[in-house]
Design a protein around this motif. Structure first.
Motif, PDB file in Angstrom:
ATOM      1  N   GLY A 186      27.859  -8.730  64.961  1.00 41.57           N
ATOM      2  CA  GLY A 186      29.021  -7.929  64.409  1.00 41.57           C
ATOM      3  C   GLY A 186      29.475  -8.701  63.176  1.00 41.57           C
ATOM      4  N   LEU A 187      29.729  -9.950  62.971  1.00 40.34           N
ATOM      5  CA  LEU A 187      30.183 -10.731  61.848  1.00 40.34           C
ATOM      6  C   LEU A 187      29.031 -10.474  60.650  1.00 40.34           C
ATOM      7  CD1 LEU A 187      31.447 -13.830  63.710  1.00 40.34           C
ATOM      8  CD2 LEU A 187      33.125 -11.963  62.661  1.00 40.34           C
ATOM      9  N   LYS A 188      27.846 -10.549  61.091  1.00 41.01           N
ATOM     10  CA  LYS A 188      26.819 -10.471  60.150  1.00 41.01           C
ATOM     11  C   LYS A 188      26.989  -9.019  59.464  1.00 41.01           C
ATOM     12  CE  LYS A 188      23.149 -11.641  62.332  1.00 41.01           C
ATOM     13  NZ  LYS A 188      21.570 -11.636  62.611  1.00 41.01           N
ATOM     14  N   GLY A 189      27.465  -8.117  59.955  1.00 39.24           N
ATOM     15  CA  GLY A 189      27.563  -6.777  59.437  1.00 39.24           C
ATOM     16  C   GLY A 189      28.744  -6.895  58.414  1.00 39.24           C
ATOM     17  N   ILE A 190      29.904  -7.811  58.443  1.00 40.73           N
ATOM     18  CA  ILE A 190      30.997  -7.954  57.453  1.00 40.73           C
ATOM     19  C   ILE A 190      30.719  -8.654  56.327  1.00 40.73           C
ATOM     20  CG2 ILE A 190      33.298  -8.844  57.521  1.00 40.73           C
ATOM     21  CD1 ILE A 190      33.311  -8.233  60.529  1.00 40.73           C
ATOM     22  N   GLU A 191      29.843  -9.834  56.668  1.00 40.72           N
ATOM     23  CA  GLU A 191      29.516 -10.866  55.429  1.00 40.72           C
ATOM     24  C   GLU A 191      28.521 -11.736  55.932  1.00 40.72           C
ATOM     25  OE1 GLU A 191      33.514 -12.202  54.150  1.00 40.72           O
ATOM     26  OE2 GLU A 191      33.058 -14.114  55.071  1.00 40.72           O
ATOM     27  N   LYS A 192      28.022 -12.551  54.984  1.00 39.82           N
ATOM     28  CA  LYS A 192      26.856 -13.649  55.334  1.00 39.82           C
ATOM     29  C   LYS A 192      28.058 -14.815  55.601  1.00 39.82           C
ATOM     30  CE  LYS A 192      23.151 -12.179  52.362  1.00 39.82           C
ATOM     31  NZ  LYS A 192      22.259 -12.554  51.264  1.00 39.82           N
ATOM     32  N   PHE A 193      27.468 -15.850  56.611  1.00 42.26           N
ATOM     33  CA  PHE A 193      28.257 -16.940  56.965  1.00 42.26           C
ATOM     34  C   PHE A 193      27.010 -17.794  57.641  1.00 42.26           C
ATOM     35  CE2 PHE A 193      28.012 -14.258  60.692  1.00 42.26           C
ATOM     36  CZ  PHE A 193      27.891 -14.832  61.809  1.00 42.26           C
ATOM     37  N   ASP A 194      27.488 -19.183  57.660  1.00 45.74           N
ATOM     38  CA  ASP A 194      26.658 -20.138  58.343  1.00 45.74           C
ATOM     39  C   ASP A 194      26.805 -20.408  59.681  1.00 45.74           C
ATOM     40  OD1 ASP A 194      25.386 -22.650  59.089  1.00 45.74           O
ATOM     41  OD2 ASP A 194      25.920 -23.689  57.269  1.00 45.74           O
ATOM     42  N   ARG A 195      25.880 -19.710  60.645  1.00 44.71           N
ATOM     43  CA  ARG A 195      26.206 -19.532  61.970  1.00 44.71           C
ATOM     44  C   ARG A 195      26.466 -21.185  62.459  1.00 44.71           C
ATOM     45  NH1 ARG A 195      22.419 -16.244  66.207  1.00 44.71           N
ATOM     46  NH2 ARG A 195      23.195 -17.511  68.133  1.00 44.71           N
ATOM     47  N   ARG A 196      25.767 -21.993  61.998  1.00 47.32           N
ATOM     48  CA  ARG A 196      25.846 -23.636  62.482  1.00 47.32           C
ATOM     49  C   ARG A 196      27.488 -24.085  62.134  1.00 47.32           C
ATOM     50  NH1 ARG A 196      21.696 -26.077  58.630  1.00 47.32           N
ATOM     51  NH2 ARG A 196      23.080 -24.671  57.129  1.00 47.32           N
TER      52      ARG A 196
END
Length: 619
Positions: free
Chosen positions: A112-122
């Motif tokens: 869901g968050l990926k559909g909002i913007e890119k982020f560093d999952r780590r």
């Protein structure tokens, strides 16, 4: 600490951001998708919170989900096991959704968050407080109290259905819990279902129907006795046992076994949209009476365990403002704070608070004033001049712009006094189920015909539904049996005896339709059949322009009270954008629309665009 809280996948999904313990933004997903009680991942609400604050996901110290999915899954499996072989059909239907949405919740959040913007999952820290801790935190941490008792009541979290906590400083201690399947929220929802309303959305209708029942009648007393002896065993400490032979919510696809309840009460379940006969009014009155009894006993136990003079309330049952009013009148506590988004939406905010104060152990600083930390619950989107003009151009709308807020409020006060109904859209949208003067429909409470007009021609809803008064906080004691504030419309109190009209002989025996439009006070449009009203006190400090409008109306008419109902029609969420507001305005019989300083007169709008009774659809 910058923390994002999320609630989702049951009903009323929402998102909230706090920074340094201060809430900056909060909103429900339904307002963006236009799907009432939307349970989906709150992508739009999260995007709004991030856009409003200017934060990116990578800048957040944590993202917090409002409950523990594995504990919920454990409860589901243990419940079906203990009731087996009952519930196999329900089990097979529920399991795929639970595995997809709950067991793989972390993956769903990441996606869901990926559909909002890119982020560093780590770098992303995900936290999962328990459901009732999220509720308790949503009420205690923004309250004005350094210490308080905290009572949470709802349908069910993981296992808990009620909890008693003590909050002090930044700490929260759980003292006592009641576990599933024994639930006040589910008990009330069972009667919501049996009276023909939708579970998780119609409970407030049941509460509004209850005053049409006659608590003193033989029939209502019979129903109360049936509930106490056959359905629920109430203990002195407020705990209770629900006799599961008369409920199917634990393992079935319905709340109750219809035939068993029919044999108990002597009449069948009301189908949705069927006429409301007196027996259903009496049944609503009966369960409301039992609910109030349980709430008061639980509150007394909360007082005994904590010794506190302050009480915080949250959970869906805390939206039962009639029970809240009885609790307030009991004098058990000196001060009561009720979370305005008391249901699952508020869990998003509570989850963020719990992470900030408990997980990260941050200091809690109280400003020493009576005001809470929610700033009137005006935490959603707001719109500037260019956005309003763009929406007007899209619909070729005709408008005029007031010179300043003073000119606006004087004009609108005069229009209301002349009998017009106003769509009022100004400032940041409210967080929670109540319109509090930002996305409201306003009208003159003194007019005897206004309740009927609003229900039938504007809200398109059941005629028995009452309307709430918004009143200048300085004048509340002159009109109602209330000396404290009620900024979030969560207390029901009676109108003062000096303002009441005498009722005709035999009134309690009248049918619902005959009770509806009898004048009961000098504010007939907001006085319910039992002389009560769900009060909003309006404060200059939290909504200056709405306060100014009420004061302008007071100076013009001598009356500091207006009808305030939510800006939506039946089946739709409260409007969010200027475009939502204009469409709703044009598809009802509202007379004027106000968006910030812009005034739209229905008579001046493009011909052919007024379609009474048509619901609002978003393109």
């Amino acid at each position: 600490m910058k923390i994002l809280g999320i609630s989702a996948y049951y009903h009323d999904s929402a998102a909230a951001i706090i920074h340094g313990g201060k809430v900056l933004a909060a909103a429900q997903e339904e307002r963006f998708t236009r799907i009432k009680h939307d349970a989906s991942f709150p992508s739009n609400a999260i995007r709004f919170c991030l856009d409003y604050t200017g934060y990116t996901i990578d800048e957040l110290d944590a993202i917090v989900f409002y409950d523990k999915p594995f504990l919920k899954f454990e409860r589901l499996l243990e419940t079906y096991y203990s009731f087996a072989p009952r519930g196999m059909v329900s089990f097979l239907k529920a399991m795929p959704a639970w595995i997809k949405e709950k067991l793989f919740l972390k993956r769903n959040i990441y996606n869901g968050l990926k559909g909002i913007e890119k982020f560093d999952r780590r770098k992303l820290k995900l936290l999962f407080p328990e459901h009732h801790l999220s509720h308790a935190a949503s009420a205690f941490y923004p309250s004005p109290f350094t210490e308080a008792a905290v009572l949470t009541l709802d349908g069910v979290g993981e296992w808990a259905t009620a909890s008693i906590c003590k909050g002090a400083g930044n700490r929260m201690t759980v003292l006592k819990e009641l576990d599933f399947p024994h639930s006040l929220g589910l008990l009330y929802s069972a009667f919501t279902y049996y009276c023909g309303f939708r579970v998780n959305s119609g409970e407030y209708k049941l509460m509004g129907l209850a005053p049409y029942g006659n608590r003193d009648s033989v029939e209502c007393k019979r129903m109360v006795e049936i509930i106490r002896t056959k359905l629920v065993d109430i203990k002195e400490d407020g705990s209770f046992v629900l006799h599961q032979d008369y409920f199917t919510y634990a393992t079935g696809l319905r709340m109750v076994p219809d035939e068993k309840w029919k044999s108990l009460f002597g009449f069948g379940r009301r189908e949705e949209e069927m006429p409301l006969e007196q027996q259903y009014c009496d049944l609503a009155a009966a369960i409301q009476q039992v609910t109030e009894e349980i709430v008061l006993k639980l509150a007394a136990e909360t007082k005994r365990l904590t010794g506190s003079g302050n009480l915080c309330l949250a959970g869906g049952v805390a939206l039962n403002c009639v029970a809240n009013g009885k609790l307030h009148a009991s004098g058990l506590f000196n001060h009561i704070f009720i979370q305005p988004a008391a249901g699952d939406a508020g869990g998003a905010l509570g989850a963020a608070y719990a992470a900030h104060y408990i997980y990260f152990d941050r200091e809690r600083i109280i400003n020493g004033e009576e005001a809470d930390g929610l700033e009137g619950s005006y935490l959603g989107p707001e719109f500037g001049r260019h956005a309003i003009i763009a929406a007007a151009k899209k619909y070729k709308a005709v408008y005029r712009e007031a010179e300043n807020p003073e000119a606006l409020t004087e004009t609108v006060a005069r229009l209301i006094a002349e009998g017009n109904v106003i769509g009022w859209f100004r400032g940041r949208m409210e967080f929670g189920p109540r319109a509090l003067g930002a996305r409201s429909i306003l009208a003159d409470a003194r007019r005897a015909d206004m309740q009927k007009k609003l229900n039938l021609k504007i809200k398109y809803r059941e005629s028995f539904r009452p309307f709430a008064p918004a009143i200048l906080s300085e004048y509340v004691a002159e009109y109602f049996d209330l000396k404290d504030s009620s900024p979030y419309m969560l207390l029901v109190k009676e109108i003062n005896p000096s303002r009441r009209c005498s009722l005709p002989a035999g009134y309690q025996g009248f049918a619902l339709a005959d009770k509806l439009y009898l004048q009961r006070s000098d504010l007939p449009a907001i006085t319910h059949v039992d002389y009560s009203a769900r009060i909003q006190t309006v404060h200059r400090e939290t909504n200056a322009v709405f306060w100014q409008l009420l004061d302008a109306f007071r100076q013009l008419t001598g009356c500091p009270v207006l009808i305030n109902t939510s800006f939506n029609v039946r089946g739709e969420p409260i409007v969010n954008t200027p475009a939502d507001a204009y469409r709703c305005f044009m598809q009802t019989e509202m007379d004027y629309l106000v968006i910030e300083d812009f005034i739209f007169d229905k008579k001046e709008q493009p011909a052919g665009s007024f379609i009474p009774g048509q619901t609002v659809h978003i393109d």
